[in-house]
Design an enzyme around this catalytic site. Sequence first.
Site, PDB file in Angstrom:
ATOM      1  CB  CYS A 190      -0.938   0.002   1.202  1.00 45.68           C
ATOM      2  SG  CYS A 190      -0.096  -0.092   2.797  1.00 45.68           S
TER       3      CYS A 190
ATOM      4  CD  GLU B 214       6.886  -1.533   7.938  1.00 44.17           C
ATOM      5  OE1 GLU B 214       6.353  -2.545   8.396  1.00 44.17           O
ATOM      6  OE2 GLU B 214       7.088  -1.345   6.727  1.00 44.17           O
ATOM      7  N   PRO B 215       8.276  -3.924  11.025  1.00 47.52           N
ATOM      8  CG  PRO B 215       7.378  -5.474  12.532  1.00 47.52           C
ATOM      9  CD  PRO B 215       7.459  -3.996  12.247  1.00 47.52           C
TER      10      PRO B 215
ATOM     11  N   GLY C 209     -15.308   1.096  18.039  1.00 49.23           N
ATOM     12  CA  GLY C 209     -14.948   1.814  16.825  1.00 49.23           C
ATOM     13  C   GLY C 209     -14.659   0.813  15.719  1.00 49.23           C
TER      14      GLY C 209
END
Length: 419
Positions: free
Chosen positions: A50, A112-113, A187
Amino acid sequence: MTLIAVGINYNTAPVSIRERLSFPAEIMESSLQELWHIKEINEAAILSTCNRTEFYCTATTANKQILIDWVSQSKQISAADFTPYLYCHTDSDLIRHMFRVACGLDSMILGEPQILGQMKTAYQAAYEAGTLGKRLGKLFQHTFTAAKKVRTDTAIGSSPVSVAFAAVQLAQQIFDKLSEQTALLIGAGETIELTARHLSQQGIGRIIIANRTYDKAHALAMQFNGYAIALSELPAHLAEADIVISSTASQLPILGKGRVESALKKRKHKPMFMVDLAVPRDIEAEVEQLRDVYLYTIDDLQNTIDQNMNSRRLAAEQAEEIIDTQVDYFLAWLRAQGAQSTIQDYRHQAEQSRDEALQKAMALLKSGVPAEQALNRLAHSLTNKLIHTPSAQIRAAAENERHDLIAAAREIFKLTNSQ
């Protein structure tokens, strides 16, 4: 042969461009095959997430226009629409870029992994499509090695830097086994989805998702084998929750002190861990006064996140040093490939000389020549064959005053002074 890559990412292109250049799994194999069949392309892989789309190739030329033209044709998009957002890397710059991407140093969230797993997926897709060769395949393997070393030798991924991850990690510190707990998430936005994903990965026992729009809650709950409820059903289910994490856009509190107090009575005062990630707050501040509630706000977590980001930045500096070394290792391997054909030719020539000398020795033995005499002739003949051409070349180099070749010969053959 040139290593070349072009790509876009969250830094260079808006999502409207990134989504047009994405390559979902169902078209990945055919896309790789199309790219690989371009005359100038020898190897190909595509990383599509993304946040980025990147095309890695080995090619006979460093001309990025070949890749741009293919992307334009493949995605039916004018080159003028996406070329302003492209970046291009070749050779050592590409190697460094792939290492940094895999380590999370080029990610929206530093360290981030998930990107390493996405890189492995890109490698697997190219491997299955048959578009990897020796160089690009080796580069991917070395990329994974570099990323593993960075993860092992630095603290780049050891501290949470998202509120969702921080909330889940805090829950792990409070509860011995998440597998025995029920989490109620209020939420259905991105933060709650990320929280649900982290909880699921950590083996949470049960997930309940509450939202004002039931259909959204149900769609999200289905992803994680959870149970959906409407916000109006919250009072009936609150007592089931050991963990409550809320993130809505409500302008008024959703959970007040009285409602939580009622739930605690039903739970026989079994403690509840609550995290309010909303601004304005979803959970009344007075809830913190209740004895059996551990309530944290986004500010409590943000302080931890800020400290952890500083820790990751320091780790990133160490990671860059590791990457420098790993790039040098891979470049050395690449340079060695340039000599591979020469080594193979030299070995083939030596094996031919060996076979010819051996055949003559066998013939001598069959004619009745004593074994010792045949072995001496074999050794003498093989030595002469192996040193004849190098000796002639060294002699010619001396006659032509090519002292550089003589010095190189001494280094290659590791000659010591016999005098």
